[in-house]
Design a protein around this motif. Sequence first.
Motif, short mmCIF file in Angstrom:
data_model
loop_
_atom_site.label_atom_id
_atom_site.label_comp_id
_atom_site.label_asym_id
_atom_site.label_seq_id
_atom_site.Cartn_x
_atom_site.Cartn_y
_atom_site.Cartn_z
N LEU A 348 63.54 79.46 3.85
CA LEU A 348 62.81 79.99 5.00
C LEU A 348 63.17 81.45 5.27
O LEU A 348 62.29 82.28 5.54
CB LEU A 348 63.09 79.13 6.24
CG LEU A 348 62.56 77.69 6.18
CD1 LEU A 348 62.99 76.91 7.41
CD2 LEU A 348 61.03 77.67 6.04
N THR A 371 57.57 75.57 3.35
CA THR A 371 57.60 75.35 4.80
C THR A 371 58.93 74.75 5.27
O THR A 371 59.10 74.47 6.45
CB THR A 371 56.45 74.42 5.23
OG1 THR A 371 56.70 73.10 4.71
CG2 THR A 371 55.11 74.92 4.74
N HIS A 373 60.05 71.84 4.03
CA HIS A 373 59.90 70.39 3.89
C HIS A 373 60.77 69.92 2.73
O HIS A 373 60.58 70.35 1.59
CB HIS A 373 58.42 70.07 3.63
CG HIS A 373 58.07 68.61 3.73
ND1 HIS A 373 58.10 67.93 4.92
CD2 HIS A 373 57.68 67.72 2.78
CE1 HIS A 373 57.72 66.67 4.71
NE2 HIS A 373 57.46 66.52 3.42
N LYS A 488 52.46 74.41 -2.22
CA LYS A 488 51.60 73.44 -1.54
C LYS A 488 51.05 72.40 -2.53
O LYS A 488 50.78 71.26 -2.16
CB LYS A 488 50.44 74.13 -0.83
CG LYS A 488 49.65 73.21 0.11
CD LYS A 488 48.62 73.98 0.91
CE LYS A 488 47.94 73.07 1.92
NZ LYS A 488 47.23 71.93 1.30
#
Length: 614
Positions: A348, A371, A373, A488
Amino acid sequence: MSGKVVQNVFIAQFYRQSRQFETQYQRDSCAPYTCTLPPFHGGKLAWTGVSSMKMRDLPKYQSGFVNQGTFYCSAGSSATAIPSLDKVDFLKLQNSSDIRGVAVSGVEGESVSLIEPVTEAIAAAFASWLLHKKKADASQKLRVSIGHDSRISAKQLQDAVSRGIASAGLEVVQYGLASTPAMFNSTLTEDEAFLCPADGAIMITASHLPYNRNGFKFFTNAGGLGKSDIKDILERAANIYSDFLAKGYSVKNASESVKKVDYMIVYTSDLVKAVRKAAGNIEKPLEGFHIIVDAGNGAGGFFAEKVLEPLGAITSGSQFLEPDGMFPNHIPNPEDKAAMKAITEAVLSNKADLGIIFDTDVDRSAAVDSTGHELNRNRLIALMSAIALEEHPGTTIVTDSVTSDGLTSFIEKKLGGKHHRFKRGYKNVIDEAILLNSVGEESHLAIETSGHGALKENHWLDDGAYLMVKLLNKLASAKASGRGDGSKVLTDLVEGLEEPATAVELRLKINQGHPDLKGRSFREYGEAVLQHLENSIASNPKLQKAPVNYEGVRVSGFGGWFLLRLSLHDPVLPLNIEAPSHEDAVKLGLEVASAVKEFQALDTSALDKFVQPH
């Protein structure tokens, strides 16, 4: 005690200095693969007793460390012979399909068990086992490769292992800092320039355990050795050690010269080739991707420079790549919350596309998307299952026993595969997948929630780096097809995985000194607990026992499930509970607490605390 602390700080400082020397030597002096050095006549770490390690002639010892070359183990008669040895219960060193023990003193209540003569006996026993297994005759000279992770005891053990192997007349090839998967690969590679293939391989590691521990994993080209093989080796070691007791033990010259090779060149090159091939032979298929590696100061730091950068990835922000056997930043363990928090924060803060984290010896791994995750445990299994089922529709995914019901639904209903939930233990899971294939049920993936994962295409080797290569392949192919949304593509693959609101593991310890055992072993007592729980479930309409289960007692109810099982090695009954709410998880916990309350030797304090009203 203060002396022990000073001793271990001293060892750690020495270790870091020698590692810096080794790295510089490898960079500047060894070309391209091997080199020959004069015989090593420096000092050495000498064992002067069975429970404490002393440093002898430290400056000379340090100057003797190099990463590649030919040298002689303990060249010169030892002036520090051990006059007497204590008896050792070798079978207590078995940890399922590994050997583990205490290698460094300094932790109260943990005396050193992997002393030099014990280590040498184990290595000589492996050589004996290998000669028998390979049915080698006098004309054959078998070769054994030896590697180690970043632990501070690695090099002392490496020298003792080398002497044990050489004493049996086998050729010894040291790889220095290496990964467990690389050691297995060395038995498959056919390249005489790197002295491959090895007939057997030994990895010196204790995975994510504390700095004072160490151990051994063994391989042939058939894979990692199983429990029965390890027991055989330890029984042979006990006999060899008995000779030491009878005849006296001293550190002797190795009968054969020991060669050194940087095999990690081969291993990392193969990983790079795999990604390029999957991307259509593009030279830099990861160009533009920002990928961070967290090696936890274990052996996995190579992945940033030797794998990702040649593929074009940006690796700035990668952390804890330098090997440091004191593990000063966090435990190198993809299941550890602090470790996962560290890699997540790094991703991050650097706005990276992906984060990759390894355990100490790189046979386990996990990831973090852009993100933050986390892609570990059930999520990593779901992700790898999606990839495997894209390539092999309908295949069976073999996992360990603590995987979630949501994962089963994801694999079977969304992906169209079959979930075969088996036992804990990476070797159990891998062996089950191999067995299924042998009886006609196709399986291409065996994976544990711990991060151990093995693919049929990769010789059923649990290789954390290869798992991450499979993720990199998805990134590269998505980029080649025009997608520009980074990781993603990975997150999308696990969309629809149902995850519980509450998931806990509680450890119920068995007090082996309690009179309620009535002469039984902790294993017999634990089995009695499980049988009683199973009987109580049968008459409870709120609960349903799992129709297919291979380990412990697994039960569904209140929208969730629990599994109570007996630990593979310790006097502990781990209890896993997953539920859609904390309240439902407590209801499951109360059912277990009610069923086991009469077992007085069972410490249920963790469970009692969990079910108490907040």
